[in-house]
Write an enzyme that holds these catalytic residues in place. Structure first.
Site, PDB file in Angstrom:
ATOM      1  N   ASP A   1      -0.543  -0.688  -9.803  1.00  0.00           N
ATOM      2  CA  ASP A   1      -1.808  -0.903  -9.069  1.00  0.00           C
ATOM      3  C   ASP A   1      -1.779  -0.208  -7.702  1.00  0.00           C
ATOM      4  O   ASP A   1      -2.719   0.516  -7.342  1.00  0.00           O
ATOM      5  CB  ASP A   1      -2.082  -2.398  -8.873  1.00  0.00           C
TER       6      ASP A   1
ATOM      7  N   LYS B   1       0.436 -11.743 -14.834  1.00  0.00           N
ATOM      8  CA  LYS B   1       1.136 -10.696 -14.069  1.00  0.00           C
ATOM      9  C   LYS B   1       2.417 -11.206 -13.398  1.00  0.00           C
ATOM     10  O   LYS B   1       3.348 -10.437 -13.197  1.00  0.00           O
ATOM     11  CB  LYS B   1       0.197 -10.111 -13.003  1.00  0.00           C
TER      12      LYS B   1
HETATM   13  P1  NDP Z   1      -7.277 -12.995  -6.671  1.00  0.00           P
HETATM   14  O1  NDP Z   1      -7.962 -14.124  -7.354  1.00  0.00           O
HETATM   15  O2  NDP Z   1      -5.793 -12.945  -6.640  1.00  0.00           O
HETATM   16  O3  NDP Z   1      -7.813 -12.921  -5.135  1.00  0.00           O
HETATM   17  C1  NDP Z   1      -9.175 -13.076  -4.855  1.00  0.00           C
HETATM   18  C2  NDP Z   1      -9.425 -12.769  -3.385  1.00  0.00           C
HETATM   19  O4  NDP Z   1     -10.847 -12.843  -3.159  1.00  0.00           O
HETATM   20  C3  NDP Z   1      -8.778 -13.762  -2.435  1.00  0.00           C
HETATM   21  O5  NDP Z   1      -8.439 -13.085  -1.244  1.00  0.00           O
HETATM   22  C4  NDP Z   1      -9.924 -14.764  -2.195  1.00  0.00           C
HETATM   23  O6  NDP Z   1      -9.827 -15.450  -0.983  1.00  0.00           O
HETATM   24  C5  NDP Z   1     -11.096 -13.816  -2.132  1.00  0.00           C
HETATM   25  N1  NDP Z   1     -12.370 -14.483  -2.405  1.00  0.00           N
HETATM   26  C6  NDP Z   1     -12.816 -14.946  -3.602  1.00  0.00           C
HETATM   27  N2  NDP Z   1     -14.058 -15.494  -3.447  1.00  0.00           N
HETATM   28  C7  NDP Z   1     -14.366 -15.395  -2.133  1.00  0.00           C
HETATM   29  C8  NDP Z   1     -15.493 -15.773  -1.350  1.00  0.00           C
HETATM   30  N3  NDP Z   1     -16.546 -16.392  -1.907  1.00  0.00           N
HETATM   31  N4  NDP Z   1     -15.491 -15.496  -0.033  1.00  0.00           N
HETATM   32  C9  NDP Z   1     -14.434 -14.875   0.543  1.00  0.00           C
HETATM   33  N5  NDP Z   1     -13.326 -14.481  -0.136  1.00  0.00           N
HETATM   34  C10 NDP Z   1     -13.292 -14.746  -1.462  1.00  0.00           C
HETATM   35  O7  NDP Z   1      -7.880 -11.676  -7.355  1.00  0.00           O
HETATM   36  P2  NDP Z   1      -7.265 -10.206  -7.370  1.00  0.00           P
HETATM   37  O8  NDP Z   1      -6.574  -9.983  -6.078  1.00  0.00           O
HETATM   38  O9  NDP Z   1      -6.542 -10.003  -8.623  1.00  0.00           O
HETATM   39  O10 NDP Z   1      -8.593  -9.288  -7.471  1.00  0.00           O
HETATM   40  C11 NDP Z   1      -9.475  -9.145  -6.366  1.00  0.00           C
HETATM   41  C12 NDP Z   1     -10.561  -8.133  -6.712  1.00  0.00           C
HETATM   42  O11 NDP Z   1     -10.000  -6.853  -6.924  1.00  0.00           O
HETATM   43  C13 NDP Z   1     -11.339  -8.480  -7.984  1.00  0.00           C
HETATM   44  O12 NDP Z   1     -12.701  -8.194  -7.760  1.00  0.00           O
HETATM   45  C14 NDP Z   1     -10.764  -7.548  -9.012  1.00  0.00           C
HETATM   46  O13 NDP Z   1     -11.702  -7.234 -10.020  1.00  0.00           O
HETATM   47  C15 NDP Z   1     -10.444  -6.330  -8.163  1.00  0.00           C
HETATM   48  N6  NDP Z   1      -9.361  -5.499  -8.725  1.00  0.00           N
HETATM   49  C16 NDP Z   1      -9.618  -4.181  -8.989  1.00  0.00           C
HETATM   50  C17 NDP Z   1      -8.617  -3.370  -9.465  1.00  0.00           C
HETATM   51  C18 NDP Z   1      -8.913  -1.931  -9.749  1.00  0.00           C
HETATM   52  O14 NDP Z   1      -8.096  -1.283 -10.418  1.00  0.00           O
HETATM   53  N7  NDP Z   1     -10.002  -1.379  -9.267  1.00  0.00           N
HETATM   54  C19 NDP Z   1      -7.248  -3.876  -9.716  1.00  0.00           C
HETATM   55  C20 NDP Z   1      -7.095  -5.285  -9.383  1.00  0.00           C
HETATM   56  C21 NDP Z   1      -8.130  -6.050  -8.920  1.00  0.00           C
HETATM   57  P3  NDP Z   1      -9.052 -16.888  -0.916  1.00  0.00           P
HETATM   58  O15 NDP Z   1      -7.600 -16.532  -0.769  1.00  0.00           O
HETATM   59  O16 NDP Z   1      -9.628 -17.523   0.302  1.00  0.00           O
HETATM   60  O17 NDP Z   1      -9.385 -17.619  -2.174  1.00  0.00           O
END
Ligand code: NDP
Length: 286
Positions: free
Chosen positions: A105, A69
């Site tokens: 998005d 992306k």
């Molecule tokens: P990223 O990998 O960019 O971000 C992941 C986020 O989740 C970060 O804030 C990370 O925190 C946090 N995280 C991951 N594991 C943990 C944990 N164990 N405890 C606390 N925080 C955690 O992913 P995206 O932003 O691309 O996607 C995030 C979610 O949104 C996904 O589940 C994805 O499937 C969903 N999504 C849904 C969409 C839709 O159209 N419905 C569109 C895009 C995404 P940290 O910064 O601390 O690592």
């Protein structure tokens, strides 16, 4: 009017579980357009070659998912304002060999809220997470005129960076410390609570977890979880049990796709056909 067969694809790596081919193909078929929607698994080293392919006249454009992306941006000719804000592209349109980058998005998220009669305008919103999806959501909230955005993330530097992004857009925003008492206080202030973390996602170690303490949830909130598989995460179950309105991320997925379809074709997306396809595909996956 399209005559010769055209192609559209989603690119990502790996690309196991994308639902885009299913519901986008249904949309093209609903209009009887001669378009095939494909899934192209593209390793990072092949990104440049694929973008050359996208410029060919038989390609209407592409959807882009993880990890391309951001990496795709240097290969595009024009970027929509929202792409400049979010720093990520999820849709490319090929207009006569010129590639335009969009991010649907955030607008998809706003349409999903509008569908249930909710506007973030004037609301205090708690955003949990600070990754790519959170960036799109926060930019959308700024555009929609949220009163204040409270941002909580496990890694505090990323929360601070997102607050700075919001401030640059004129959106009041603060970091919420990643500790239970602060999360509860933030949730209790918020009319809209949005989970943008992957905590609760099916087939992951956090499937049985919630990113928020249950005490952060209250009956006056709408709790939106970007996750759509499972349909009801632990967060959404606890929110429902506490009397909150709940919504999962299926509608955001649907509307980001509907907006992409409209960019490629200039026609209104057949949203109900696309929704039915998505729901059926998810039901098949269990
Ligand atoms: P990223 O990998 O960019 O971000 C992941 C986020 O989740 C970060 O804030 C990370 O925190 C946090 N995280 C991951 N594991 C943990 C944990 N164990 N405890 C606390 N925080 C955690 O992913 P995206 O932003 O691309 O996607 C995030 C979610 O949104 C996904 O589940 C994805 O499937 C969903 N999504 C849904 C969409 C839709 O159209 N419905 C569109 C895009 C995404 P940290 O910064 O601390 O690592």
């Amino acid at each position: 009017m399209l005559s010769a067969r055209q192609v559209v694809a989603v690119i990502g790596y790996p690309l196991k579980h994308s639902l885009s081919p299913v519901f986008q193909q249904a949309a093209f078929d609903a209009y009887r357009l001669p378009v095939t929607y494909e899934a192209w698994e593209v390793p990072p080293a092949s990104l440049a070659a694929v973008l050359t392919r996208v410029r060919q006249s038989d390609c209407l454009g592409i959807n882009i998912t993880i990890p391309h992306k951001e990496a795709v941006i240097p290969y595009l000719d024009y970027l929509d304002d929202l792409v400049r804000q979010v720093g990520a592209v999820n849709t490319v349109v090929n207009r006569s060999g010129v590639l335009w980058g969009y991010n649907t998005d955030g607008p998809g998220f706003l349409r999903a809220l509008a569908e249930v009669g909710v506007s973030p305008a004037g609301q205090v919103v708690l955003v949990v997470g600070a990754g790519g999806a959170a960036r799109a959501v926060v930019c959308a909230l700024a555009r929609a005129g949220a009163e204040r955005v409270l941002i909580a993330n496990r890694t505090p530097e990323r929360a601070r960076a997102l607050v700075a992004l919001a401030a640059g857009l004129g959106q009041a925003a603060v970091v919420v410390p990643w500790e239970p008492a602060a999360l509860v206080a933030a949730g209790q202030q918020a009319g809209l609570i949005v989970n943008c973390t992957s905590v609760g996602l099916r087939h992951t170690p956090t499937e049985a977890a919630s990113p928020l303490p249950a005490a952060a949830l209250h009956p006056d909130a709408l709790v939106y979880d970007l996750i759509y598989n499972p349909a009801e995460t632990v967060l959404l179950r606890q929110a429902r049990e506490r009397g909150a309105r709940t919504l999962n991320g299926l509608s955001m997925l649907l509307y980001q796709g509907a907006l992409a379809f409209e960019l490629w074709t200039g026609r209104p997306a057949p949203v109900e056909t696309m929704r039915a396809c998505l729901e059926a595909a998810l039901a098949r996956r269990g």
